[in-house]
Design a protein around this motif. Sequence first.
Motif, short mmCIF file in Angstrom:
data_model
loop_
_atom_site.label_atom_id
_atom_site.label_comp_id
_atom_site.label_asym_id
_atom_site.label_seq_id
_atom_site.Cartn_x
_atom_site.Cartn_y
_atom_site.Cartn_z
N GLY A 36 -20.45 -15.76 29.72
CA GLY A 36 -20.73 -15.31 28.34
C GLY A 36 -21.46 -14.28 28.31
O GLY A 36 -20.77 -13.41 26.86
N LEU A 37 -21.29 -13.42 28.78
CA LEU A 37 -21.06 -11.70 28.73
C LEU A 37 -19.43 -10.94 28.03
O LEU A 37 -18.97 -10.89 26.77
CB LEU A 37 -21.29 -10.69 29.37
CG LEU A 37 -23.36 -11.21 29.45
CD1 LEU A 37 -23.25 -9.69 31.15
CD2 LEU A 37 -23.53 -10.03 28.53
N LEU A 38 -18.21 -12.21 28.95
CA LEU A 38 -17.38 -12.17 28.76
C LEU A 38 -16.40 -12.11 27.29
O LEU A 38 -15.88 -11.50 26.46
CB LEU A 38 -16.40 -11.91 30.27
CG LEU A 38 -15.08 -12.34 29.46
CD1 LEU A 38 -14.54 -10.61 29.46
CD2 LEU A 38 -13.89 -12.58 31.00
N ILE A 39 -17.04 -13.49 27.50
CA ILE A 39 -16.54 -13.80 26.13
C ILE A 39 -17.16 -13.29 24.66
O ILE A 39 -16.57 -12.98 23.83
CB ILE A 39 -17.11 -15.90 25.80
CG1 ILE A 39 -16.55 -16.10 27.00
CG2 ILE A 39 -16.93 -16.23 24.75
CD1 ILE A 39 -16.90 -17.60 26.88
N SER A 40 -18.04 -13.06 24.95
CA SER A 40 -19.31 -12.33 24.04
C SER A 40 -18.66 -10.76 23.04
O SER A 40 -18.92 -10.65 22.36
CB SER A 40 -20.63 -12.14 23.81
OG SER A 40 -21.42 -13.14 23.85
N ILE A 41 -18.53 -10.41 24.54
CA ILE A 41 -17.06 -8.76 24.49
C ILE A 41 -16.15 -9.03 23.16
O ILE A 41 -15.78 -8.19 23.08
CB ILE A 41 -17.72 -7.86 25.46
CG1 ILE A 41 -18.52 -7.46 26.25
CG2 ILE A 41 -17.08 -7.26 25.43
CD1 ILE A 41 -18.87 -7.27 27.51
N VAL A 42 -15.43 -9.80 24.39
CA VAL A 42 -14.55 -10.31 23.56
C VAL A 42 -14.14 -10.76 22.20
O VAL A 42 -13.58 -10.18 21.79
CB VAL A 42 -13.69 -11.13 24.24
CG1 VAL A 42 -11.88 -11.49 23.69
CG2 VAL A 42 -13.34 -10.45 25.82
N LEU A 43 -14.82 -11.50 21.92
CA LEU A 43 -15.19 -11.55 20.81
C LEU A 43 -15.62 -11.34 19.27
O LEU A 43 -15.34 -10.55 18.82
CB LEU A 43 -15.73 -13.69 20.99
CG LEU A 43 -14.80 -14.58 21.65
CD1 LEU A 43 -16.15 -15.83 20.81
CD2 LEU A 43 -13.68 -14.64 20.52
N GLY A 44 -16.85 -10.66 20.25
CA GLY A 44 -18.15 -9.40 19.56
C GLY A 44 -16.72 -8.14 18.89
O GLY A 44 -16.91 -7.54 17.83
N VAL A 78 -23.50 -21.34 28.50
CA VAL A 78 -22.42 -20.53 28.29
C VAL A 78 -22.27 -20.39 26.88
O VAL A 78 -22.74 -19.48 25.97
CB VAL A 78 -20.93 -20.72 28.93
CG1 VAL A 78 -20.42 -19.83 28.51
CG2 VAL A 78 -21.08 -20.66 30.70
N VAL A 79 -22.21 -21.05 26.00
CA VAL A 79 -22.17 -21.42 24.79
C VAL A 79 -24.19 -20.73 24.09
O VAL A 79 -24.04 -19.96 23.12
CB VAL A 79 -22.46 -22.79 23.40
CG1 VAL A 79 -22.48 -22.75 22.35
CG2 VAL A 79 -20.89 -23.34 24.56
N VAL A 80 -24.96 -21.26 24.83
CA VAL A 80 -26.53 -20.19 24.15
C VAL A 80 -26.30 -19.05 24.65
O VAL A 80 -27.04 -18.67 23.85
CB VAL A 80 -27.70 -20.80 25.09
CG1 VAL A 80 -28.81 -20.60 24.98
CG2 VAL A 80 -27.68 -22.77 25.16
N THR A 81 -25.54 -18.39 25.90
CA THR A 81 -25.90 -17.18 25.96
C THR A 81 -24.45 -16.30 25.20
O THR A 81 -25.86 -15.74 24.88
CB THR A 81 -25.29 -17.34 27.63
OG1 THR A 81 -26.23 -17.42 28.70
CG2 THR A 81 -25.07 -15.62 28.19
N VAL A 82 -24.52 -16.87 24.62
CA VAL A 82 -23.60 -15.98 23.77
C VAL A 82 -23.65 -16.10 22.00
O VAL A 82 -23.58 -15.12 21.82
CB VAL A 82 -21.78 -17.24 23.51
CG1 VAL A 82 -20.30 -16.98 22.51
CG2 VAL A 82 -20.90 -16.85 25.11
N VAL A 111 -29.35 -12.82 30.16
CA VAL A 111 -30.24 -13.90 31.63
C VAL A 111 -31.34 -14.52 30.88
O VAL A 111 -30.87 -15.83 31.50
CB VAL A 111 -31.06 -12.59 31.96
CG1 VAL A 111 -31.66 -13.05 33.20
CG2 VAL A 111 -29.98 -11.59 33.21
N ILE A 112 -31.51 -14.00 29.47
CA ILE A 112 -32.48 -14.88 28.84
C ILE A 112 -31.87 -16.28 28.44
O ILE A 112 -32.25 -17.55 28.52
CB ILE A 112 -33.30 -14.56 27.87
CG1 ILE A 112 -34.37 -13.28 27.78
CG2 ILE A 112 -34.04 -15.14 26.98
CD1 ILE A 112 -34.60 -12.24 26.88
N GLY A 113 -30.99 -15.78 27.87
CA GLY A 113 -30.03 -17.00 27.42
C GLY A 113 -29.53 -18.28 27.89
O GLY A 113 -29.51 -19.68 28.13
N ALA A 114 -29.54 -17.58 29.57
CA ALA A 114 -28.53 -18.32 30.33
C ALA A 114 -29.61 -19.67 31.58
O ALA A 114 -29.87 -20.12 31.42
CB ALA A 114 -28.02 -17.40 31.71
#
Length: 248
Positions: free
Chosen positions: A66-74, A122-126, A187-190
């Motif tokens: 989730g963090l990897l996707i958020s960082i790349v897209l963000g 993962v989607v919730v985390t993102v 962590v909360i999202g997961a």
Amino acid sequence: MKSQNHFMAPVLLVLVLGMGWEIGARIIAMPFILPAPTEIASKLWELRTTLLLEHLPATLMIVLIGLLISIVLGVGLAISMHASKTVQRAFYPLMIVSQTIPTIALAPIFVLWFGYSIWSKVVVTVLITFFPIVVNTFDGLRSSNKELRELMLTMGAKKKDIFLKLDIPSALPFFYSGLKVAFPLSVIGAAIGEWLGAQAGLGYFSRRMMTQFDGAGVFAPIILLSLLGIVLFLLVILMEKRTFRWRK
């Protein structure tokens, strides 16, 4: 000596709160609702193999993806909004709207779409971590010094040079500020995703213990989730210090 004094106050506060919790739990004597810290510690030790080898890796995998996707897209969206006013006008309001919808309300929809696979979590985390990364990085890109920009243009610098040598260095402190918010939120999202539907993970295990009225079993994975968030936050601080070694 200063570092010892720096950590003394929070350690003392945690000890005082822990003692108060222990005494209150003993007085109430309802461990299925409010277990004592010693009972939680005992349960953690009892379940250490199951939690550390089975459920912690499952949660950690969700957090990292989730963090990897958020960082790349963000970061990509922040750069796009910085480069184009049209993109900024189109996407910025949508990001604000996305934060007004409770994540807990959307999580069941993601379970319907992706089932109980890892991607619903993962989607919730993102969704939770994407916003602070985009906003902080975008604000950082806009914070670059205008006088330096004009000076570089006067000296014949191209847009690529200004972006690489001025905008990115200006945005890095803001980017790390966004990560400091996003990493613990991951962590909360997961955990939210696992609560609503999963077959493994710390959030899933906590919910399973709740159905068994095992108070200490509910708190044990929560303690691990908290520790995981702290470790991720400290990891961001370490990366920031290594990036900005020149700063005091």
